[in-house]
Design a protein around this motif. Structure first.
Motif, PDB file in Angstrom:
ATOM      1  N   ARG A  66     -52.653  21.076 -32.600  1.00  0.00           N
ATOM      2  CA  ARG A  66     -53.929  20.668 -33.199  1.00  0.00           C
ATOM      3  C   ARG A  66     -53.856  19.232 -33.729  1.00  0.00           C
ATOM      4  O   ARG A  66     -54.818  18.464 -33.587  1.00  0.00           O
ATOM      5  CB  ARG A  66     -54.292  21.631 -34.331  1.00  0.00           C
ATOM      6  CG  ARG A  66     -54.659  23.044 -33.873  1.00  0.00           C
ATOM      7  CD  ARG A  66     -56.101  23.118 -33.417  1.00  0.00           C
ATOM      8  NE  ARG A  66     -57.030  22.790 -34.489  1.00  0.00           N
ATOM      9  CZ  ARG A  66     -57.459  23.652 -35.419  1.00  0.00           C
ATOM     10  NH1 ARG A  66     -57.020  24.910 -35.397  1.00  0.00           N
ATOM     11  NH2 ARG A  66     -58.317  23.276 -36.349  1.00  0.00           N
ATOM     12  N   ILE A  67     -52.743  18.877 -34.347  1.00  0.00           N
ATOM     13  CA  ILE A  67     -52.591  17.512 -34.863  1.00  0.00           C
ATOM     14  C   ILE A  67     -52.691  16.493 -33.729  1.00  0.00           C
ATOM     15  O   ILE A  67     -53.379  15.467 -33.842  1.00  0.00           O
ATOM     16  CB  ILE A  67     -51.248  17.353 -35.609  1.00  0.00           C
ATOM     17  CG1 ILE A  67     -51.267  18.116 -36.930  1.00  0.00           C
ATOM     18  CG2 ILE A  67     -50.944  15.869 -35.871  1.00  0.00           C
ATOM     19  CD1 ILE A  67     -49.935  18.141 -37.647  1.00  0.00           C
ATOM     20  N   MET A  68     -52.026  16.781 -32.605  1.00  0.00           N
ATOM     21  CA  MET A  68     -52.002  15.834 -31.501  1.00  0.00           C
ATOM     22  C   MET A  68     -53.363  15.698 -30.828  1.00  0.00           C
ATOM     23  O   MET A  68     -53.621  14.727 -30.122  1.00  0.00           O
ATOM     24  CB  MET A  68     -50.945  16.240 -30.471  1.00  0.00           C
ATOM     25  CG  MET A  68     -49.525  16.282 -31.022  1.00  0.00           C
ATOM     26  SD  MET A  68     -49.053  14.803 -31.956  1.00  0.00           S
ATOM     27  CE  MET A  68     -49.059  13.575 -30.665  1.00  0.00           C
ATOM     28  N   VAL A  69     -54.245  16.659 -31.061  1.00  0.00           N
ATOM     29  CA  VAL A  69     -55.605  16.580 -30.531  1.00  0.00           C
ATOM     30  C   VAL A  69     -56.546  15.934 -31.546  1.00  0.00           C
ATOM     31  O   VAL A  69     -57.323  15.034 -31.224  1.00  0.00           O
ATOM     32  CB  VAL A  69     -56.120  17.980 -30.148  1.00  0.00           C
ATOM     33  CG1 VAL A  69     -57.602  17.939 -29.796  1.00  0.00           C
ATOM     34  CG2 VAL A  69     -55.318  18.542 -28.982  1.00  0.00           C
ATOM     35  N   GLU A  70     -56.469  16.387 -32.791  1.00  0.00           N
ATOM     36  CA  GLU A  70     -57.457  15.987 -33.796  1.00  0.00           C
ATOM     37  C   GLU A  70     -57.141  14.659 -34.465  1.00  0.00           C
ATOM     38  O   GLU A  70     -58.050  13.859 -34.709  1.00  0.00           O
ATOM     39  CB  GLU A  70     -57.574  17.083 -34.850  1.00  0.00           C
ATOM     40  CG  GLU A  70     -58.072  18.413 -34.297  1.00  0.00           C
ATOM     41  CD  GLU A  70     -58.111  19.502 -35.354  1.00  0.00           C
ATOM     42  OE1 GLU A  70     -58.028  19.168 -36.555  1.00  0.00           O
ATOM     43  OE2 GLU A  70     -58.212  20.677 -34.971  1.00  0.00           O
ATOM     44  N   ARG A  71     -55.877  14.441 -34.813  1.00  0.00           N
ATOM     45  CA  ARG A  71     -55.500  13.172 -35.446  1.00  0.00           C
ATOM     46  C   ARG A  71     -54.041  12.865 -35.108  1.00  0.00           C
ATOM     47  O   ARG A  71     -53.135  13.129 -35.890  1.00  0.00           O
ATOM     48  CB  ARG A  71     -55.672  13.235 -36.974  1.00  0.00           C
ATOM     49  CG  ARG A  71     -55.534  11.831 -37.594  1.00  0.00           C
ATOM     50  CD  ARG A  71     -55.418  11.847 -39.095  1.00  0.00           C
ATOM     51  NE  ARG A  71     -55.186  10.501 -39.581  1.00  0.00           N
ATOM     52  CZ  ARG A  71     -53.977   9.918 -39.609  1.00  0.00           C
ATOM     53  NH1 ARG A  71     -52.912  10.572 -39.184  1.00  0.00           N
ATOM     54  NH2 ARG A  71     -53.846   8.679 -40.054  1.00  0.00           N
ATOM     55  N   PRO A  72     -53.810  12.327 -33.918  1.00  0.00           N
ATOM     56  CA  PRO A  72     -52.425  12.074 -33.490  1.00  0.00           C
ATOM     57  C   PRO A  72     -51.680  11.147 -34.447  1.00  0.00           C
ATOM     58  O   PRO A  72     -52.211  10.111 -34.867  1.00  0.00           O
ATOM     59  CB  PRO A  72     -52.606  11.411 -32.124  1.00  0.00           C
ATOM     60  CG  PRO A  72     -53.959  11.832 -31.663  1.00  0.00           C
ATOM     61  CD  PRO A  72     -54.797  11.928 -32.905  1.00  0.00           C
ATOM     62  N   CYS A  73     -50.481  11.556 -34.790  1.00  0.00           N
ATOM     63  CA  CYS A  73     -49.594  10.722 -35.598  1.00  0.00           C
ATOM     64  C   CYS A  73     -48.173  11.202 -35.338  1.00  0.00           C
ATOM     65  O   CYS A  73     -47.962  12.297 -34.811  1.00  0.00           O
ATOM     66  CB  CYS A  73     -49.940  10.814 -37.085  1.00  0.00           C
ATOM     67  SG  CYS A  73     -49.684  12.434 -37.828  1.00  0.00           S
ATOM     68  N   PRO A  74     -47.167  10.399 -35.660  1.00  0.00           N
ATOM     69  CA  PRO A  74     -45.788  10.828 -35.418  1.00  0.00           C
ATOM     70  C   PRO A  74     -45.433  12.077 -36.221  1.00  0.00           C
ATOM     71  O   PRO A  74     -45.691  12.143 -37.421  1.00  0.00           O
ATOM     72  CB  PRO A  74     -44.960   9.616 -35.879  1.00  0.00           C
ATOM     73  CG  PRO A  74     -45.900   8.459 -35.802  1.00  0.00           C
ATOM     74  CD  PRO A  74     -47.235   9.011 -36.162  1.00  0.00           C
ATOM     75  N   VAL A  75     -44.848  13.062 -35.532  1.00  0.00           N
ATOM     76  CA  VAL A  75     -44.452  14.315 -36.160  1.00  0.00           C
ATOM     77  C   VAL A  75     -42.963  14.537 -35.951  1.00  0.00           C
ATOM     78  O   VAL A  75     -42.458  14.401 -34.825  1.00  0.00           O
ATOM     79  CB  VAL A  75     -45.241  15.509 -35.581  1.00  0.00           C
ATOM     80  CG1 VAL A  75     -44.732  16.828 -36.178  1.00  0.00           C
ATOM     81  CG2 VAL A  75     -46.731  15.349 -35.837  1.00  0.00           C
ATOM     82  N   VAL A  76     -42.258  14.850 -37.013  1.00  0.00           N
ATOM     83  CA  VAL A  76     -40.835  15.186 -36.969  1.00  0.00           C
ATOM     84  C   VAL A  76     -40.707  16.667 -37.291  1.00  0.00           C
ATOM     85  O   VAL A  76     -41.145  17.123 -38.355  1.00  0.00           O
ATOM     86  CB  VAL A  76     -40.025  14.358 -37.982  1.00  0.00           C
ATOM     87  CG1 VAL A  76     -38.559  14.813 -38.000  1.00  0.00           C
ATOM     88  CG2 VAL A  76     -40.113  12.870 -37.656  1.00  0.00           C
ATOM     89  N   MET A  77     -40.129  17.439 -36.371  1.00  0.00           N
ATOM     90  CA  MET A  77     -39.971  18.874 -36.577  1.00  0.00           C
ATOM     91  C   MET A  77     -38.707  19.151 -37.390  1.00  0.00           C
ATOM     92  O   MET A  77     -37.670  18.517 -37.178  1.00  0.00           O
ATOM     93  CB  MET A  77     -39.875  19.597 -35.235  1.00  0.00           C
ATOM     94  CG  MET A  77     -41.019  19.336 -34.273  1.00  0.00           C
ATOM     95  SD  MET A  77     -42.654  19.756 -34.923  1.00  0.00           S
ATOM     96  CE  MET A  77     -42.509  21.554 -35.069  1.00  0.00           C
ATOM     97  N   LEU A  78     -38.805  20.115 -38.312  1.00  0.00           N
ATOM     98  CA  LEU A  78     -37.639  20.612 -39.028  1.00  0.00           C
ATOM     99  C   LEU A  78     -37.341  21.998 -38.478  1.00  0.00           C
ATOM    100  O   LEU A  78     -38.176  22.903 -38.579  1.00  0.00           O
ATOM    101  CB  LEU A  78     -37.897  20.672 -40.534  1.00  0.00           C
ATOM    102  CG  LEU A  78     -38.139  19.323 -41.217  1.00  0.00           C
ATOM    103  CD1 LEU A  78     -38.305  19.514 -42.716  1.00  0.00           C
ATOM    104  CD2 LEU A  78     -37.002  18.361 -40.939  1.00  0.00           C
ATOM    105  N   SER A  79     -36.167  22.149 -37.874  1.00  0.00           N
ATOM    106  CA  SER A  79     -35.888  23.345 -37.077  1.00  0.00           C
ATOM    107  C   SER A  79     -34.596  24.015 -37.505  1.00  0.00           C
ATOM    108  O   SER A  79     -33.658  23.358 -37.963  1.00  0.00           O
ATOM    109  CB  SER A  79     -35.790  22.942 -35.599  1.00  0.00           C
ATOM    110  OG  SER A  79     -35.272  23.981 -34.810  1.00  0.00           O
ATOM    111  N   SER A  80     -34.550  25.316 -37.313  1.00  0.00           N
ATOM    112  CA  SER A  80     -33.294  26.041 -37.467  1.00  0.00           C
ATOM    113  C   SER A  80     -32.389  25.701 -36.285  1.00  0.00           C
ATOM    114  O   SER A  80     -32.847  25.220 -35.253  1.00  0.00           O
ATOM    115  CB  SER A  80     -33.536  27.548 -37.510  1.00  0.00           C
ATOM    116  OG  SER A  80     -33.903  28.030 -36.232  1.00  0.00           O
ATOM    117  N   THR A  81     -31.104  25.970 -36.432  1.00  0.00           N
ATOM    118  CA  THR A  81     -30.138  25.638 -35.378  1.00  0.00           C
ATOM    119  C   THR A  81     -29.813  26.828 -34.492  1.00  0.00           C
ATOM    120  O   THR A  81     -28.847  26.790 -33.736  1.00  0.00           O
ATOM    121  CB  THR A  81     -28.832  25.092 -36.004  1.00  0.00           C
ATOM    122  OG1 THR A  81     -28.314  26.062 -36.918  1.00  0.00           O
ATOM    123  CG2 THR A  81     -29.086  23.793 -36.741  1.00  0.00           C
ATOM    124  N   THR A  82     -30.617  27.876 -34.554  1.00  0.00           N
ATOM    125  CA  THR A  82     -30.412  29.013 -33.665  1.00  0.00           C
ATOM    126  C   THR A  82     -30.852  28.642 -32.254  1.00  0.00           C
ATOM    127  O   THR A  82     -31.550  27.649 -32.032  1.00  0.00           O
ATOM    128  CB  THR A  82     -31.223  30.224 -34.144  1.00  0.00           C
ATOM    129  OG1 THR A  82     -32.618  29.897 -34.075  1.00  0.00           O
ATOM    130  CG2 THR A  82     -30.859  30.595 -35.576  1.00  0.00           C
TER     131      THR A  82
END
Length: 357
Positions: A66-82
């Motif tokens: 939704r962000i990339m459609v409505e208001r694109p901006c740089p996104v950094v994902m915080l992820s588990s290491t599984t």
């Protein structure tokens, strides 16, 4: 002042991430889930969003879409290491996230000293990243999984060709921020008859490179494997360096091999592109090497690939027009180390031209 929206359902992680960024001089607001995040991106207008993958009401992938459609901006994902977390993170990168960070394991206080500097570095780089508006990518990306229409390439016979000879050589690819989707574009452009071997150093933790290799193996005609042990180099195969280590080329009785090596303290980023290229030059004529430096922050690979060009090898830098971060390829261009500067969509064609396929 750079504005950062921190999105996480964990109050502890919002406090840890937000506190570290505020202390570094960023303006920070927080959201506890994807629904709240979508409201805040329109009001707060962040320069960067850090986004948790697993959240109630709306998960990270749906929110990112939704962000990339409505208001694109740089996104950094915080992820588990599984393994599941790694696969989801790669899907997020394909949806448009510019980078990711593994969440601190175990007691946050025990790993915060290493997490905070990396967080600040990644968010700072993300603030300069090139982002384009997406158009409802989520379903299209998910359809490209094992059951999707592109998965049939993995069903073709994928086997080794002859080892590199004077006629065949090595393509050495260095890449970092924004790398996985860019690799998909380049490798998907190469036919299964591509005769040279491709060695890739993608800056990424070890818990993610196996999933990256498996994903790319389903998306392109060439065989893609992660290098976890000494492996004979076969023509027409792709070798992904294992994360948190380096990958080097060596020569043994059976021919050229590629093997993991403990990360070198002399190099800042790992797997090190400079070390990979330098080791290849020790065992293969420069004329049988092609260096490709693609999107990523920093300058890893620029020095070694400039030396490669000087020695008679050929080099390609991804152009600023398509690189998410024009750090590594930009440094190669500034050093006059690039024979060709191409957008990511034309790098595969350039390789076919240089190899003569």
């Amino acid at each position: 002042m750079t504005r950062v929206l921190v999105v996480d359902d964990s109050a502890l992680m919002r406090r840890v991430v937000g506190g570290a960024l505020r202390a570094a001089g960023f303006e920070v607001e927080t959201a506890k889930d994807g629904v709240e995040a979508l409201e805040r991106v329109h009001v707060f207008a962040p320069d960067v969003v850090t986004l948790d993958v697993q959240m109630p009401r709306m998960d990270g992938l749906a929110c990112l879409d939704r962000i990339m459609v409505e208001r694109p901006c740089p996104v950094v994902m915080l992820s588990s290491t599984t393994t599941e977390g790694a696969e989801t993170t790669l899907e997020a990168l394909e949806l448009g996230a510019v980078d990711f960070l593994p969440k601190p394991d175990g007691a946050v206080s025990l790993s915060i000293d290493t997490f905070e500097p990396l967080l600040i570095e990644v968010v700072s780089a993300a603030a300069t990243a090139r982002v384009r508006r997406a158009h409802r990518l989520l379903e299209r990306v998910r359809k490209r999984g094992p059951a999707g229409p592109k998965a049939n390439v993995s069903q073709r016979p994928k086997g080794p060709r002859a080892s590199p000879t004077s006629a065949d050589g090595l393509v050495l690819i260095g890449i970092s921020t924004g790398g996985p989707p860019a690799l998909d574009v380049v490798l998907s452009a190469l036919p299964d008859a591509f005769p040279w071997s491709i060695l890739i150093a993608q800056h990424m933790p070890a818990t993610f490179t196996g999933s990256l290799a498996a994903r790319l193996n389903t998306l392109c005609a060439l065989s893609v494997v992660e290098v976890t042990k000494p492996t004979r180099i076969e023509g027409g195969s792709v070798y992904i360096a294992r994360g948190d280590a380096d990958m080097i080329v060596s020569r043994r009785a059976e021919g050229l091999v590629v093997l993991p090596a403990p990360s070198s303290a002399a190099h800042r980023w790992h797997p090190s592109v400079d070390r990979l290229v330098s080791s290849a030059m020790d065992h293969v004529e420069a004329s049988a090497l092609i260096g490709v430096l693609m999107t990523g922050m920093g300058n890893d690979g620029a020095a070694a690939m400039t030396a490669l060009r000087t020695a008679g090898g050929r080099t390609i830098a991804e152009s600023e027009d398509t690189a998410v971060v024009w750090g590594m390829p930009g440094e190669l261009v500034r050093r006059d180390g690039a024979d060709h500067v191409d957008p990511v969509g034309l790098i595969g064609q350039r390789l076919l031209q240089l190899v003569g396929v």
